[in-house]
Write a protein that holds these residues in place. Sequence first.
Motif, mmCIF file in Angstrom:
data_model
loop_
_atom_site.group_PDB
_atom_site.id
_atom_site.type_symbol
_atom_site.label_atom_id
_atom_site.label_comp_id
_atom_site.label_asym_id
_atom_site.label_seq_id
_atom_site.Cartn_x
_atom_site.Cartn_y
_atom_site.Cartn_z
ATOM 1 N N ASP A 40 49.200 47.282 30.780
ATOM 2 C CA ASP A 40 49.243 47.850 29.841
ATOM 3 C C ASP A 40 50.166 46.604 29.020
ATOM 4 N N THR A 41 51.041 46.128 29.745
ATOM 5 C CA THR A 41 52.001 45.251 29.201
ATOM 6 C C THR A 41 50.981 43.908 28.840
ATOM 7 N N ILE A 42 50.349 43.286 30.182
ATOM 8 C CA ILE A 42 49.646 42.300 30.013
ATOM 9 C C ILE A 42 48.851 42.434 28.890
ATOM 10 N N GLU A 43 48.144 43.556 28.858
ATOM 11 C CA GLU A 43 47.278 43.508 27.798
ATOM 12 C C GLU A 43 47.285 43.625 26.242
ATOM 13 N N LYS A 44 48.404 43.828 26.274
ATOM 14 C CA LYS A 44 49.371 44.152 24.763
ATOM 15 C C LYS A 44 49.731 42.369 24.655
ATOM 16 N N THR A 45 50.253 41.280 25.425
ATOM 17 C CA THR A 45 50.296 40.276 25.215
ATOM 18 C C THR A 45 49.214 39.909 24.890
ATOM 19 N N PHE A 46 48.292 39.575 26.143
ATOM 20 C CA PHE A 46 47.393 38.725 26.315
ATOM 21 C C PHE A 46 45.776 39.065 25.637
ATOM 22 N N ARG A 47 45.946 40.192 24.855
ATOM 23 C CA ARG A 47 44.643 40.976 24.730
ATOM 24 C C ARG A 47 43.455 41.218 25.247
ATOM 25 N N GLN A 48 43.887 40.978 26.166
ATOM 26 C CA GLN A 48 42.325 41.406 27.430
ATOM 27 C C GLN A 48 43.298 41.215 29.087
ATOM 28 N N GLY A 49 42.621 41.701 29.276
ATOM 29 C CA GLY A 49 43.140 42.755 30.981
ATOM 30 C C GLY A 49 42.541 41.536 31.924
ATOM 31 N N TYR A 50 41.985 42.148 32.829
ATOM 32 C CA TYR A 50 41.245 41.504 34.844
ATOM 33 C C TYR A 50 40.184 40.433 33.755
ATOM 34 N N HIS A 51 40.577 39.573 34.365
ATOM 35 C CA HIS A 51 38.424 38.778 34.668
ATOM 36 C C HIS A 51 38.502 39.289 36.128
ATOM 37 N N TRP A 52 37.303 39.676 35.991
ATOM 38 C CA TRP A 52 37.067 40.051 37.377
ATOM 39 C C TRP A 52 35.873 38.935 38.390
ATOM 40 N N CYS A 53 35.713 38.941 39.555
ATOM 41 C CA CYS A 53 35.189 37.736 40.255
ATOM 42 C C CYS A 53 34.432 37.958 41.152
ATOM 43 N N VAL A 54 33.621 38.070 41.623
ATOM 44 C CA VAL A 54 32.261 38.493 43.081
ATOM 45 C C VAL A 54 32.649 37.101 44.002
ATOM 46 N N ASP A 55 34.062 38.114 44.935
ATOM 47 C CA ASP A 55 34.044 37.069 45.952
ATOM 48 C C ASP A 55 33.622 37.120 47.325
ATOM 49 N N GLN A 56 33.146 38.608 47.206
ATOM 50 C CA GLN A 56 31.562 38.571 48.534
ATOM 51 C C GLN A 56 30.766 39.265 47.867
ATOM 52 N N CYS A 57 29.749 38.885 48.559
ATOM 53 C CA CYS A 57 28.685 39.845 48.391
ATOM 54 C C CYS A 57 27.028 40.240 49.053
ATOM 55 N N GLU A 58 26.943 41.529 49.099
ATOM 56 C CA GLU A 58 25.980 41.449 50.188
ATOM 57 C C GLU A 58 24.567 41.895 49.668
#
Length: 509
Positions: free
Chosen positions: A228-246
Amino acid sequence: MNTILEQYKDKINGTFSFFDRMIIKGHIRQFFSTSGKGFFLSEQNVLLKDFSSYANQVTADIVSYAENMAASDKRPLIYLTSSKTSKEQAALQALEEHPVDEGLICILSVVEYCQTLQPKKHDNGLLSLDTVNRKCKYYYFYFLDKHFGFMHVKLQTWFPFLIQVYINGRELMKHVFEQNGISYQMYDNSFYEISDIKKAQELADRFDSKSLCRQLDLFAHKVNPYLDTIEKTFRQGYHWCVDQCEYAADVMFKSREALEDIYPSLAGRAFYDFNCTDIFSFLGRKLHHKFQGEAVSDYRKRPEGWRIKFKMKSNSIKMYDKFSCLRVEMTINDPREFKVYKDVHHEDGTTSKRWVPMGKSIANLYRYAEISKAANKRFLDSMQNIIPAKTIEKEINSICCRKKPGGRNYSGYNVWSAETFLLFESVSDGKYLIRGFTNREIRHSTNRANPDSAKVKGKTSREFTKLRAHGLIRKVPHSRRYLVSDKGRRVMGALIETKRKIYPELVAK
């Protein structure tokens, strides 16, 4: 083209394709840039010299939050003494000892290597917040989720709070099938029976990565109280990436016996007829002379059966059997080996559509599916004229008998003869699969001593005539080239497999 799906359609219920194992990582991108880190510290009124104490307090809050979550949900919090301990087995054991129908199973605590932020003093006396490698505490939150089934979320308790989510696409589709009234039967994580395969595949093809992102954000908020603190500061949260995909295609046979009848021949075909470089064809690529990397084919016997794997760098395609399912599975670890069609922004401010190397962003998940589905299809299409193990003897006997086409006698083949085997192996070479072969090419393969003599030329011509009489090869119209016939591909493939694999194993026993 007599592919396995056409040849054995009376023994196959259908094919279902969808994601299997998926490992998705979340990053706070601003923590990886100097300006982003500086902005965050400024917003939190934290000086660089005070960052360590501030970070320790945040970590302590996250640890306390995880402990309180386990206590409030009355689920076990387990400390693992080694990072090499199987987390999945520990979670399954916790589920067996403390059953739960839905929700948190347990929380595992373990110390592992990580990249974290740490103040560093330079020679000029100034401080900077740098990325360093060291050990820190991780939490593995295992859930039985109503959407994703058995899954886990891995959280780094130190800055920059990297997060990893493991889900299984088959578990996800179970929930979708139940919502849409589709009944199914499963073995492990594969569907071997689906009541409405066409509708099931349509639902799988409509999978939306945006809804997945929303679910991932919910899990991130559930395990990380500092988000919540991170999102309040940067106006966004996690950037999601596909590390491995089957992405797996399951060919659902009507019975285990039907698959067992042909799987040895499938494994033999993939191992003996394909080269390691054939993975370029499966992946829709061309083998270029500038290619730098490793192409490997691997044939391994596991307790549950044989597994064939073709690997190009860190991407691979493999085949194995699971109960009555024949599974062909594409694994993408390095998406930059493939391309995606997207908007490209230029320096002059214009935008154009171009094919560019594909990144790991979860927005490209649809392209992962397109590439994998096409690769699995090419692999299955290459499995042509497969001979069931129970009929190999009958097929071999068919060419051991004398033939009399057009009133002319042709002797049968001595299939154990070294000369016959060399001839069959030469004409069956994969490099002749499309363009065919000539007298000159075969005699240079089988008679290396003096291949251009008139005697050898005549002998090779007579061998071609005999092969045609037995229906093993056919002439390409208006040319001097020949192709192996469908019957020839079946019979000679069976002989090569029998002599190279089955016969030596019998002798060894």
